[in-house]
Design an enzyme around this catalytic site. Structure first.
Site, PDB file in Angstrom:
ATOM      1  N   HIS A  48      89.863 -22.975 -38.127  1.00  0.00           N
ATOM      2  CA  HIS A  48      90.094 -24.013 -37.597  1.00  0.00           C
ATOM      3  C   HIS A  48      88.836 -24.791 -37.453  1.00  0.00           C
ATOM      4  O   HIS A  48      87.703 -24.593 -37.821  1.00  0.00           O
ATOM      5  CB  HIS A  48      90.429 -23.740 -36.192  1.00  0.00           C
ATOM      6  CG  HIS A  48      91.608 -23.193 -35.813  1.00  0.00           C
ATOM      7  ND1 HIS A  48      92.533 -24.046 -35.723  1.00  0.00           N
ATOM      8  CD2 HIS A  48      92.048 -22.096 -35.562  1.00  0.00           C
ATOM      9  CE1 HIS A  48      93.831 -23.194 -35.477  1.00  0.00           C
ATOM     10  NE2 HIS A  48      93.514 -21.928 -35.349  1.00  0.00           N
ATOM     11  N   HIS A  63      94.579 -19.194 -31.029  1.00  0.00           N
ATOM     12  CA  HIS A  63      93.800 -18.244 -30.575  1.00  0.00           C
ATOM     13  C   HIS A  63      93.263 -18.584 -29.428  1.00  0.00           C
ATOM     14  O   HIS A  63      92.769 -17.803 -28.440  1.00  0.00           O
ATOM     15  CB  HIS A  63      92.910 -17.914 -31.785  1.00  0.00           C
ATOM     16  CG  HIS A  63      93.516 -16.928 -32.685  1.00  0.00           C
ATOM     17  ND1 HIS A  63      94.546 -17.330 -33.691  1.00  0.00           N
ATOM     18  CD2 HIS A  63      93.476 -15.600 -33.052  1.00  0.00           C
ATOM     19  CE1 HIS A  63      94.743 -16.397 -34.292  1.00  0.00           C
ATOM     20  NE2 HIS A  63      94.169 -15.368 -34.249  1.00  0.00           N
TER      21      HIS A  63
END
Length: 392
Positions: free
Chosen positions: A206, A159
């Site tokens: 993350h 991302h």
């Protein structure tokens, strides 16, 4: 340096960021009646997480790690909606809207450059995940908001890579094409990529090191490939063998994708990205070879006065987008069904067996054929339909 890297990889750092932004586990803070379910309505599935392990053919076997999906409490809805929206800017819903809209309404050659750089960074990021095999943050202490992504590894954040690549490729590619304040464009690129990066921490997907790693890898790729960006506009006039190379090379890259210890959607997602990029490249080559569009001049003129957005322009743009998306969805559904029927018949698989779709010899061909067709349709047949309907 080692201590810094360990601190950036600490799950507690992610948890503290979530708490600062008003996101708490339901078991830690607040009454149950104020709790909010996890993403996609899966809060009750406390055992949901990594899918069972699979071999290269998609056959499940035991041993995959499990992630704990818990209920959570939102105490600051501004940050909640801001980061959930920002997370969507790095997902498929953004790619299938922004990139085609740019293709059909703004600048097709700019769109092609964005797509090629996006394909490059996404492939490298996805492969790096399955080579490094770094786990995502665990829950607890982190609140995980996206159920689907837990089946993937964490390092680097694709991302963050995609958001950085698209925003800064757009900035660099337009600074000599359109006349606008460069500082304003830089601010927009920084804000866009920063919001997407922070959303990966907020959603618990993350660590800070995953995100920073993704940004740094993308910056390096942009710096290394920038001298070759001018070659992208000449791909449509390349050798007649170009379509063969564009199909064969990405297809084998998908087939030779690193084997994971358990099934995850990374191989399928990577195949989708590579196939869409291949399809768009072939579509532009078809446009040039059959002279379906006029060839741009070598040095594109600077648009000094960007026309103001009017109601007529907005309606035309949305109409072109709607027409294009409908055609793409029809092509996608038809080609996907046809390719699955052929592959099921060839490998003698029971029809409608969804598990069979995960087998390497079925997943890669059907995904590749489907999204290559989608890319060709977006680059060639949608503009032809626009011209036929008088929407140019």
């Amino acid at each position: 340096m080692a201590e810094l890297l360990r601190s950036l990889q600490d799950y507690q750092l992610v948890a503290r960021f979530q708490r600062r932004c008003g996101l708490f586990p339901a078991l830690e803070e607040g009454p149950r009646e104020n709790s909010v379910g996890s993403a996609e309505g899966a809060a009750r599935d406390l055992g949901a997480g990594h899918l069972p392990a699979a071999n290269g053919n998609g056959q499940r076997r035991a041993g995959a790690p499990q992630a704990y999906i818990q209920k959570y409490i939102v105490k600051n809805y501004f940050y909640y909606y801001l980061f959930r929206f920002s997370a969507a800017l790095g997902q498929e819903v953004f790619y299938i809207t922004f990139l085609p809209f740019t293709q059909w309404n703004i600048d097709p050659y700019l769109s092609r450059k964005l797509i090629i750089i996006w394909v490059l960074v996404m492939y490298i990021g996805q492969v790096a995940k399955d080579i490094l095999k770094w786990p995502r943050p665990s829950s607890p202490p982190v609140v995980i908001l996206e159920k689907r992504m837990i089946a993937e590894y964490g390092m680097p954040s694709t991302h963050a890579m995609a958001a950085t690549a698209i925003s800064f490729t757009l900035l660099i590619s337009t600074k000599d094409r359109y006349e606008y304040p460069f500082i304003l464009g830089l601010m927009v690129a920084v804000v866009f990529s920063t919001l997407v990066c922070l959303s990966r921490l907020y959603t618990g997907m993350h660590t800070a090191l995953d995100v920073l790693g993704g940004v740094l890898i993308t910056a390096l790729l942009i710096a290394l490939t920038y001298p070759a960006w001018t070659l992208i506009d000449s791909l449509d006039s390349a050798s007649p063998l170009l379509p063969v190379c564009v199909i064969v090379v990405p297809f084998f890259l998908c087939y030779l994708y690193p084997v994971s210890d358990y099934y995850s959607p990374t191989r399928a997602d990577t195949t989708t990205v590579l196939a869409a990029g291949a399809g768009v490249t072939i579509g532009f080559w078809i446009n040039h070879f059959f002279q379906l569009v006029s060839k741009p001049t070598e040095s594109l003129p600077v648009i000094r006065n960007i026309p103001p957005l009017t109601t007529d322009m907005l309606v035309l743009g949305l109409t072109k987008f709607a027409v294009g998306i409908v055609l793409i969805l029809l092509v996608r559904q038809f080609v996907q069904n046809l390719s699955l029927q052929v592959l099921y018949s060839w490998f003698r698989v029971v029809i409608r067996n969804k598990e069979a779709r995960r087998r390497l010899e079925i997943e890669v061909p059907y995904k590749f054929v489907t999204y290559t067709s989608v890319g060709i349709c977006a680059a060639t047949f949608v503009p032809m339909l626009h011209r036929f309907l008088g929407l140019l």
